[in-house]
Design an enzyme around this catalytic site. Structure first.
Site, PDB file in Angstrom:
ATOM      1  N   ARG A 103       9.590  -9.163  14.463  1.00 33.98           N
ATOM      2  CA  ARG A 103       8.450  -9.549  15.306  1.00 33.98           C
ATOM      3  C   ARG A 103       7.366 -10.084  14.378  1.00 33.98           C
ATOM      4  O   ARG A 103       6.882  -9.355  13.519  1.00 33.98           O
ATOM      5  CB  ARG A 103       7.949  -8.359  16.116  1.00 33.98           C
ATOM      6  CG  ARG A 103       6.616  -8.603  16.769  1.00 33.98           C
ATOM      7  CD  ARG A 103       6.260  -7.569  17.794  1.00 33.98           C
ATOM      8  NE  ARG A 103       7.062  -7.747  18.993  1.00 33.98           N
ATOM      9  CZ  ARG A 103       6.821  -7.140  20.150  1.00 33.98           C
ATOM     10  NH1 ARG A 103       5.811  -6.305  20.250  1.00 33.98           N
ATOM     11  NH2 ARG A 103       7.597  -7.349  21.197  1.00 33.98           N
ATOM     12  N   HIS A 130       9.502 -15.435  23.160  1.00 39.48           N
ATOM     13  CA  HIS A 130       9.959 -14.048  23.233  1.00 39.48           C
ATOM     14  C   HIS A 130      11.344 -14.041  23.903  1.00 39.48           C
ATOM     15  O   HIS A 130      11.489 -13.601  25.034  1.00 39.48           O
ATOM     16  CB  HIS A 130       8.941 -13.222  24.033  1.00 39.48           C
ATOM     17  CG  HIS A 130       9.071 -11.742  23.853  1.00 39.48           C
ATOM     18  ND1 HIS A 130      10.033 -11.151  23.056  1.00 39.48           N
ATOM     19  CD2 HIS A 130       8.343 -10.716  24.389  1.00 39.48           C
ATOM     20  CE1 HIS A 130       9.896  -9.839  23.110  1.00 39.48           C
ATOM     21  NE2 HIS A 130       8.886  -9.546  23.893  1.00 39.48           N
ATOM     22  N   ASP A 225       1.463 -11.836  32.641  1.00 42.42           N
ATOM     23  CA  ASP A 225       1.392 -11.215  31.308  1.00 42.42           C
ATOM     24  C   ASP A 225      -0.085 -11.119  30.930  1.00 42.42           C
ATOM     25  O   ASP A 225      -0.953 -11.703  31.600  1.00 42.42           O
ATOM     26  CB  ASP A 225       2.192 -12.078  30.302  1.00 42.42           C
ATOM     27  CG  ASP A 225       2.267 -11.449  28.909  1.00 42.42           C
ATOM     28  OD1 ASP A 225       1.987 -10.243  28.772  1.00 42.42           O
ATOM     29  OD2 ASP A 225       2.611 -12.174  27.946  1.00 42.42           O
TER      30      ASP A 225
HETATM   31  N1   CP Z   1       7.511  -6.512  26.294  1.00 44.41           N
HETATM   32  C1   CP Z   1       7.470  -6.167  24.994  1.00 44.41           C
HETATM   33  O1   CP Z   1       7.969  -6.878  24.102  1.00 44.41           O
HETATM   34  O2   CP Z   1       6.889  -4.959  24.746  1.00 44.41           O
HETATM   35  P1   CP Z   1       6.515  -4.386  23.311  1.00 44.41           P
HETATM   36  O3   CP Z   1       5.407  -5.252  22.769  1.00 44.41           O
HETATM   37  O4   CP Z   1       6.044  -2.976  23.570  1.00 44.41           O
HETATM   38  O5   CP Z   1       7.723  -4.436  22.444  1.00 44.41           O
HETATM   39  N1  NVA Z   2       2.187 -12.239  25.320  1.00 44.87           N
HETATM   40  C1  NVA Z   2       2.174 -10.887  24.811  1.00 44.87           C
HETATM   41  C2  NVA Z   2       3.514 -10.254  25.015  1.00 44.87           C
HETATM   42  C3  NVA Z   2       3.619  -8.831  24.543  1.00 44.87           C
HETATM   43  C4  NVA Z   2       5.008  -8.282  24.709  1.00 44.87           C
HETATM   44  C5  NVA Z   2       1.784 -10.889  23.350  1.00 44.87           C
HETATM   45  O1  NVA Z   2       2.265 -11.737  22.604  1.00 44.87           O
HETATM   46  O2  NVA Z   2       0.987 -10.024  22.965  1.00 44.87           O
END
Ligand code: CP
Ligand code: NVA
Length: 307
Positions: A103, A130, A225
């Protein structure tokens, strides 16, 4: 050649459908007494430059359920590209484990990691997309509606990383996708362009508009989101002023198809992009959706590691 999972857009519709089918069968197997330990002795390294609940836990548990193990590397530990170059980190980790999930902030960093790793690399969220979330989203939608083909899927809010992967999986698998976003928060043109290419092949209709009310008309799925993604915290105050008309509340949900489902990748900011009433109401699938990360992640891992 090793395979990575960096973007939905790198996979063909039939490969994506196969992965979703695999997620369905791994989920069945899990609830019928447990998965076979096909990953015995295999370890996944999980690099996080940002916080996580779902991605971290679902990948860790996916590896355990399949007989393998996972190693968590926190943002402070690796200092990806700071303490050590990404190319060096990639080559070192490749000698220890069987796959990497990362990530990152900058999408270029996960691409760089994949370029230098001799083992599969999975994108666990970048500023651009994602893809693991999109796999769980597709699984959740298919569980409810059997197929994505012909459904109307509307994303309300920021044209962000989650929206990009959702657009791409919709366009690959024949769902109609609408994004209603405020001016200045559009999806990146390159992501839209890719979406249009996939839609031309699948027959999906794509719409990029401003009005959330128009977007939810006939919608089978309303997706939202956070207004401020990780890394954009300095813009929070500004965004909080712009986004309220894009809140997914009871009134907006009542304007959609009567069987609409409401989705959110989580974490949710209740009272902002989603009201409690909707999050905990009869149309919400936010928790089954979060739980489906486990099964979708297993399918991605099996596809890359057991091939
Ligand atoms: N939806 C998602 O990726 O959640 P986290 O940021 O908790 O991993
Ligand atoms: N759009 C959000 C998704 C978190 C899972 C972010 O990048 O923070």
């Amino acid at each position: 050649m090793k395979k990575d999972f960096l973007a939905v857009s790198d996979y063909t519709p039939s490969e994506l459908q196969e992965m979703i089918d695999l997620a369905v069968s791994l989920k069945k197997e899990h609830f019928a007494g447990g998965n076979k330990p096909i990953f015995k002795g295999k370890v996944l390294a999980m690099i996080f430059q940002k916080p996580s609940l779902r991605t971290r836990m679902s990948f860790d548990m996916a590896m355990r359920h399949l007989g393998g193990d996972a190693l968590y590397l926190s943002p402070a530990e690796i200092g990806l590209g700071q303490r050590e170059s990404i190319a060096d980190v990639a080559r070192v980790i490749s000698g220890y484990v069987d796959a990497i999930m990362a990530r990152v902030f900058d999408h270029a960093h996960v691409i760089e990691l994949a370029r230098w790793s001799s083992i599969p690399v999975i994108n666990g969220l970048s500023d651009y997309n994602h893809p693991c979330q999109a796999m769980a989203d597709a699984l959740t939608i298919i569980e409810k509606f059997k197929t994505l083909k012909g459904l109307n899927i509307s994303f309300i809010g920021d044209g962000n990383n989650v929206a990009v992967s959702l657009l791409h999986i919709c366009a690959k698998l024949g769902a109609n996708f609408t994004l209603a976003s405020p001016e200045g928060y559009d999806m990146l043109p390159a992501a839209i362009e890719d979406g249009r290419k996939f839609a031309a092949a699948s027959g999906s209709k794509l719409n990029f508009i401003r009005d959330p009310h128009e977007a939810v008309k006939h919608a089978h799925v309303i997706y939202t989101d956070t207004w401020t993604s990780m890394g954009q915290e300095a813009e929070t105050e500004k965004r909080i002023k712009v986004f309220p008309p894009y809140q997914v509340n009871q009134k907006l949900v009542s304007e959609a198809d009567k069987d609409v489902i409401v989705m959110h990748c989580l974490p949710a900011h209740r009272g902002q992009e989603l009201t409690d009433e909707v999050a905990d109401g009869p149309h919400s699938v936010i928790f089954p959706q979060a739980h489906n990360r486990l099964h979708a992640q297993k399918a991605v891992l099996v596809k890359l590691l057991a091939a």
